[in-house]
Motif scaffolding. Sequence first.
Motif, mmCIF file in Angstrom:
data_model
loop_
_atom_site.group_PDB
_atom_site.id
_atom_site.type_symbol
_atom_site.label_atom_id
_atom_site.label_comp_id
_atom_site.label_asym_id
_atom_site.label_seq_id
_atom_site.Cartn_x
_atom_site.Cartn_y
_atom_site.Cartn_z
ATOM 1 N N PHE A 1 0.785 -1.241 0.013
ATOM 2 C CA PHE A 1 -0.040 -0.077 -0.071
ATOM 3 C C PHE A 1 0.895 1.437 0.173
ATOM 4 C CE2 PHE A 1 -2.035 -3.557 2.443
ATOM 5 C CZ PHE A 1 -3.073 -3.472 1.858
ATOM 6 N N GLN A 2 -0.004 2.499 -0.304
ATOM 7 C CA GLN A 2 0.921 3.533 -0.210
ATOM 8 C C GLN A 2 -0.260 4.528 0.289
ATOM 9 O OE1 GLN A 2 2.093 4.751 -4.228
ATOM 10 N NE2 GLN A 2 4.337 4.664 -3.510
ATOM 11 N N ALA A 3 0.284 5.539 1.162
ATOM 12 C CA ALA A 3 -0.536 6.425 1.737
ATOM 13 C C ALA A 3 -1.122 7.323 0.929
ATOM 14 C CB ALA A 3 0.312 7.398 3.075
ATOM 15 N N PRO A 4 -2.260 7.803 1.084
ATOM 16 C CA PRO A 4 -3.033 8.817 0.139
ATOM 17 C C PRO A 4 -1.957 10.011 -0.139
ATOM 18 C CG PRO A 4 -4.457 8.365 1.981
ATOM 19 C CD PRO A 4 -3.218 7.713 2.187
ATOM 20 N N GLY A 5 -1.705 10.307 -1.460
ATOM 21 C CA GLY A 5 -1.187 11.285 -1.897
ATOM 22 C C GLY A 5 0.400 11.569 -1.625
ATOM 23 N N ASP A 6 0.822 10.235 -1.286
ATOM 24 C CA ASP A 6 2.368 10.132 -0.748
ATOM 25 C C ASP A 6 2.978 9.060 -1.530
ATOM 26 O OD1 ASP A 6 4.820 9.970 0.377
ATOM 27 O OD2 ASP A 6 4.149 9.466 2.419
ATOM 28 N N PRO A 7 3.771 9.146 -2.524
ATOM 29 C CA PRO A 7 4.243 8.163 -3.344
ATOM 30 C C PRO A 7 5.748 8.095 -2.910
ATOM 31 C CG PRO A 7 4.387 9.920 -4.747
ATOM 32 C CD PRO A 7 3.446 10.406 -3.367
ATOM 33 N N PHE B 1 -5.552 3.439 5.074
ATOM 34 C CA PHE B 1 -5.308 4.661 5.591
ATOM 35 C C PHE B 1 -6.514 5.454 5.593
ATOM 36 C CE2 PHE B 1 -1.119 3.365 4.164
ATOM 37 C CZ PHE B 1 -0.327 3.936 5.327
ATOM 38 N N HIS B 2 -6.919 6.152 6.456
ATOM 39 C CA HIS B 2 -7.929 7.389 6.490
ATOM 40 C C HIS B 2 -7.649 8.136 5.187
ATOM 41 C CE1 HIS B 2 -10.424 10.840 7.610
ATOM 42 N NE2 HIS B 2 -11.161 9.921 8.408
ATOM 43 N N PRO B 3 -8.613 8.540 4.544
ATOM 44 C CA PRO B 3 -8.557 9.162 3.290
ATOM 45 C C PRO B 3 -7.823 10.553 3.599
ATOM 46 C CG PRO B 3 -10.642 8.313 3.531
ATOM 47 C CD PRO B 3 -10.268 7.923 4.670
ATOM 48 N N ASP B 4 -7.864 11.138 4.781
ATOM 49 C CA ASP B 4 -7.203 12.301 5.020
ATOM 50 C C ASP B 4 -5.978 12.300 5.632
ATOM 51 O OD1 ASP B 4 -9.371 13.762 3.914
ATOM 52 O OD2 ASP B 4 -10.575 13.901 5.810
ATOM 53 N N PHE B 5 -5.338 10.975 5.740
ATOM 54 C CA PHE B 5 -4.173 10.695 6.169
ATOM 55 C C PHE B 5 -2.912 11.737 5.399
ATOM 56 C CE2 PHE B 5 -0.108 8.247 6.670
ATOM 57 C CZ PHE B 5 0.000 7.892 8.176
ATOM 58 N N PHE C 1 4.347 0.465 1.969
ATOM 59 C CA PHE C 1 3.735 -0.088 3.309
ATOM 60 C C PHE C 1 3.481 -1.502 3.016
ATOM 61 C CE2 PHE C 1 3.052 4.368 4.063
ATOM 62 C CZ PHE C 1 3.487 4.473 5.272
ATOM 63 N N VAL C 2 3.938 -2.674 3.745
ATOM 64 C CA VAL C 2 3.827 -3.964 3.333
ATOM 65 C C VAL C 2 3.245 -4.717 4.640
ATOM 66 C CG1 VAL C 2 5.019 -6.206 2.685
ATOM 67 C CG2 VAL C 2 5.614 -4.029 1.860
ATOM 68 N N LEU C 3 2.168 -5.314 4.524
ATOM 69 C CA LEU C 3 1.600 -6.170 5.651
ATOM 70 C C LEU C 3 2.277 -7.474 5.570
ATOM 71 C CD1 LEU C 3 -2.414 -5.659 5.349
ATOM 72 C CD2 LEU C 3 -0.975 -4.894 6.946
ATOM 73 N N GLU C 4 2.805 -8.007 6.626
ATOM 74 C CA GLU C 4 3.010 -9.425 6.712
ATOM 75 C C GLU C 4 1.983 -9.863 7.567
ATOM 76 O OE1 GLU C 4 7.911 -8.984 6.956
ATOM 77 O OE2 GLU C 4 6.829 -8.949 8.652
ATOM 78 N N GLN C 5 1.749 -11.236 7.375
ATOM 79 C CA GLN C 5 0.642 -12.069 7.765
ATOM 80 C C GLN C 5 0.766 -12.239 9.408
ATOM 81 O OE1 GLN C 5 0.267 -16.090 6.260
ATOM 82 N NE2 GLN C 5 -1.445 -16.573 7.145
ATOM 83 N N ALA C 6 2.167 -12.291 9.700
ATOM 84 C CA ALA C 6 2.132 -12.798 11.222
ATOM 85 C C ALA C 6 1.883 -11.558 12.205
ATOM 86 C CB ALA C 6 3.684 -12.974 11.525
ATOM 87 N N GLY C 7 1.830 -9.990 11.418
ATOM 88 C CA GLY C 7 1.436 -9.043 12.366
ATOM 89 C C GLY C 7 2.301 -7.656 12.251
ATOM 90 N N ARG C 8 3.003 -7.743 11.235
ATOM 91 C CA ARG C 8 3.766 -6.578 11.213
ATOM 92 C C ARG C 8 3.288 -5.727 9.726
ATOM 93 N NH1 ARG C 8 10.240 -7.589 11.337
ATOM 94 N NH2 ARG C 8 9.646 -8.592 9.434
ATOM 95 N N LEU C 9 3.381 -4.658 9.945
ATOM 96 C CA LEU C 9 3.199 -3.397 9.035
ATOM 97 C C LEU C 9 4.581 -2.828 8.962
ATOM 98 C CD1 LEU C 9 1.618 -1.913 6.909
ATOM 99 C CD2 LEU C 9 0.980 -0.426 8.718
ATOM 100 N N MET C 10 5.329 -3.043 7.689
ATOM 101 C CA MET C 10 6.603 -2.524 7.500
ATOM 102 C C MET C 10 6.466 -1.452 6.529
ATOM 103 S SD MET C 10 8.382 -4.702 9.433
ATOM 104 C CE MET C 10 9.969 -4.448 8.836
ATOM 105 N N THR C 11 7.838 -0.529 6.399
ATOM 106 C CA THR C 11 7.544 0.399 5.532
ATOM 107 C C THR C 11 9.099 0.773 4.788
ATOM 108 O OG1 THR C 11 7.074 3.042 5.124
ATOM 109 C CG2 THR C 11 8.007 2.221 7.269
ATOM 110 N N PHE C 12 8.947 1.252 3.378
ATOM 111 C CA PHE C 12 10.399 1.550 3.230
ATOM 112 C C PHE C 12 10.131 2.611 2.035
ATOM 113 C CE2 PHE C 12 8.271 -1.690 0.672
ATOM 114 C CZ PHE C 12 8.557 -1.685 -0.559
ATOM 115 N N GLN C 13 11.293 3.075 1.781
ATOM 116 C CA GLN C 13 11.160 4.258 0.771
ATOM 117 C C GLN C 13 11.093 3.671 -0.694
ATOM 118 O OE1 GLN C 13 11.434 7.647 1.480
ATOM 119 N NE2 GLN C 13 11.331 6.887 3.292
ATOM 120 N N ASN C 14 10.485 4.604 -1.716
ATOM 121 C CA ASN C 14 10.020 3.984 -2.971
ATOM 122 C C ASN C 14 11.322 4.430 -3.973
ATOM 123 O OD1 ASN C 14 8.745 3.247 -5.207
ATOM 124 N ND2 ASN C 14 7.439 4.941 -5.231
#
Length: 201
Positions: A79-85, A132-136, A89-102
């Motif tokens: 996923f990407q946050a609204p308006g922020d390329p 993400f909330h649409p106004d994030f 963000f990567v969901l891992e099944q075990a319960g982590r939300l990871m993020t990295f630069q594009n």
Amino acid sequence: RRLVIRCVVTLAACSSPSPDGGLDPPPPPPPPPPTGTVGLNERPSNTSCLAGDAPATSVTIATQRAFPNLSFASPVGLFQAPGDPSRWFVLEQAGRLMTFQNVESVATASMFIDLRGRVVASGEGGLLGMAFHPDFPTNPRVYLSYTTGSPMVSRVSRVILDNVTTPGVTTEQVLLTVNQPYSNHNGGHLAFGPDGFLYIG
């Protein structure tokens, strides 16, 4: 005289008293069944819907890793946050939300939200959806769907971030809990529609 008395007794037994002490009228009869033809007896003609010819040659498809220096454990969503390329963000099944630069050469991902202590990731369960909330980030809320507990349930939560760049302490508000008696076919997708409503799969 006996016939009249019997009719009155029958009516009294089948009717309930009304507030004024009288008898309610019997319920109306059910509506008659619909009339007319239902369904199709033969395939209708449709000459405008035709399949094209099969390709004359075979088609070769290849894939290329977008971020070859990164790897994740059982990723289920990107996923990407609204308006922020600028980051992913990567969901891992075990319960982590990871993020990295594009950036193609990126070599590290950092933890954004950690729910491993709450998520039950057996079978097809786990951390399965986010939105993400649409106004994030003006509204710093992330919505997550995951399986948890024993017996297992599906939970949809709103997580309020204290810092949208590197969140630390977060507040989780459980919005919906649904019994999930099996470890497969758990759904979990979340998305905001153009009407502003949150849709839950």
